[in-house]
Design a protein around this motif. Structure first.
Motif, PDB file in Angstrom:
ATOM      1  N   ASP A  84      44.416  38.893  36.671  1.00  0.00           N
ATOM      2  CA  ASP A  84      44.006  37.946  35.643  1.00  0.00           C
ATOM      3  C   ASP A  84      45.193  37.706  34.725  1.00  0.00           C
ATOM      4  O   ASP A  84      45.820  38.651  34.258  1.00  0.00           O
ATOM      5  CB  ASP A  84      42.838  38.492  34.821  1.00  0.00           C
ATOM      6  CG  ASP A  84      41.537  38.485  35.592  1.00  0.00           C
ATOM      7  OD1 ASP A  84      41.497  37.897  36.695  1.00  0.00           O
ATOM      8  OD2 ASP A  84      40.561  39.053  35.091  1.00  0.00           O
TER       9      ASP A  84
ATOM     10  N   GLU B 171      46.641  37.014  31.338  1.00  0.00           N
ATOM     11  CA  GLU B 171      46.241  37.125  29.950  1.00  0.00           C
ATOM     12  C   GLU B 171      47.271  36.437  29.072  1.00  0.00           C
ATOM     13  O   GLU B 171      48.415  36.266  29.461  1.00  0.00           O
ATOM     14  CB  GLU B 171      46.132  38.601  29.543  1.00  0.00           C
ATOM     15  CG  GLU B 171      45.092  39.347  30.342  1.00  0.00           C
ATOM     16  CD  GLU B 171      45.063  40.820  30.008  1.00  0.00           C
ATOM     17  OE1 GLU B 171      45.957  41.284  29.275  1.00  0.00           O
ATOM     18  OE2 GLU B 171      44.159  41.500  30.484  1.00  0.00           O
TER      19      GLU B 171
ATOM     20  N   ARG C 158      40.756  39.878  39.859  1.00  0.00           N
ATOM     21  CA  ARG C 158      39.667  39.294  40.640  1.00  0.00           C
ATOM     22  C   ARG C 158      39.875  39.637  42.107  1.00  0.00           C
ATOM     23  O   ARG C 158      40.969  39.504  42.636  1.00  0.00           O
ATOM     24  CB  ARG C 158      39.650  37.786  40.441  1.00  0.00           C
ATOM     25  CG  ARG C 158      38.598  37.105  41.209  1.00  0.00           C
ATOM     26  CD  ARG C 158      37.510  36.371  40.512  1.00  0.00           C
ATOM     27  NE  ARG C 158      37.518  36.245  39.081  1.00  0.00           N
ATOM     28  CZ  ARG C 158      36.460  36.520  38.338  1.00  0.00           C
ATOM     29  NH1 ARG C 158      35.354  36.977  38.899  1.00  0.00           N
ATOM     30  NH2 ARG C 158      36.468  36.338  37.042  1.00  0.00           N
TER      31      ARG C 158
ATOM     32  N   ARG D  68      35.220  41.085  39.424  1.00  0.00           N
ATOM     33  CA  ARG D  68      36.363  41.506  38.616  1.00  0.00           C
ATOM     34  C   ARG D  68      36.398  43.022  38.615  1.00  0.00           C
ATOM     35  O   ARG D  68      35.364  43.673  38.466  1.00  0.00           O
ATOM     36  CB  ARG D  68      36.238  40.985  37.183  1.00  0.00           C
ATOM     37  CG  ARG D  68      36.432  39.487  37.111  1.00  0.00           C
ATOM     38  CD  ARG D  68      36.424  38.979  35.694  1.00  0.00           C
ATOM     39  NE  ARG D  68      37.594  39.479  34.987  1.00  0.00           N
ATOM     40  CZ  ARG D  68      37.583  39.902  33.728  1.00  0.00           C
ATOM     41  NH1 ARG D  68      36.475  39.909  33.031  1.00  0.00           N
ATOM     42  NH2 ARG D  68      38.687  40.329  33.145  1.00  0.00           N
TER      43      ARG D  68
END
Length: 98
Positions: free
Chosen positions: A11, A13, A39, A55
């Motif tokens: 993911d 960020e 994921r 996730r």
């Protein structure tokens, strides 16, 4: 994918984070050991606790990166996962199990 392997996409960020008190933490700040969310993209035949699209929480120090068709993925063993955030659980359950 073979055996108990899980292929995940990290993911992305934001660089800066904000603490619960509203303090902005720059992306260059040194953090202690921090787990990361990713994921699930693909699974081996012996993986039982996750499904594609879930996730998962894992330790980024225990990762093996692999590039497939120009995209970078992380290859993990199922036992290296710390938590799963799933949307496929029935009503009344939290959707996050450790």
């Amino acid at each position: 994918m073979l055996h108990d392997r899980v292929l995940v996409s990290l993911d992305h960020e934001a660089g800066e984070r904000k603490s619960s008190a509203g303090i902005v933490i720059p992306a260059t700040a040194a953090m202690g050991r921090r787990l990361s969310w990713a994921r699930v993209v693909a699974l081996g035949s012996n993986v039982r606790t996750v499904a594609a699209g879930d996730r998962v929480l894992f330790d980024p120090e225990d990762k093996a990166e692999v590039e497939v068709r120009g995209e970078t993925y992380i290859l993990l063993r199922e036992r290296d996962l710390h938590a799963v955030a799933s949307e496929r659980l029935p009503d009344g359950q939290t959707g996050l199990y450790l």
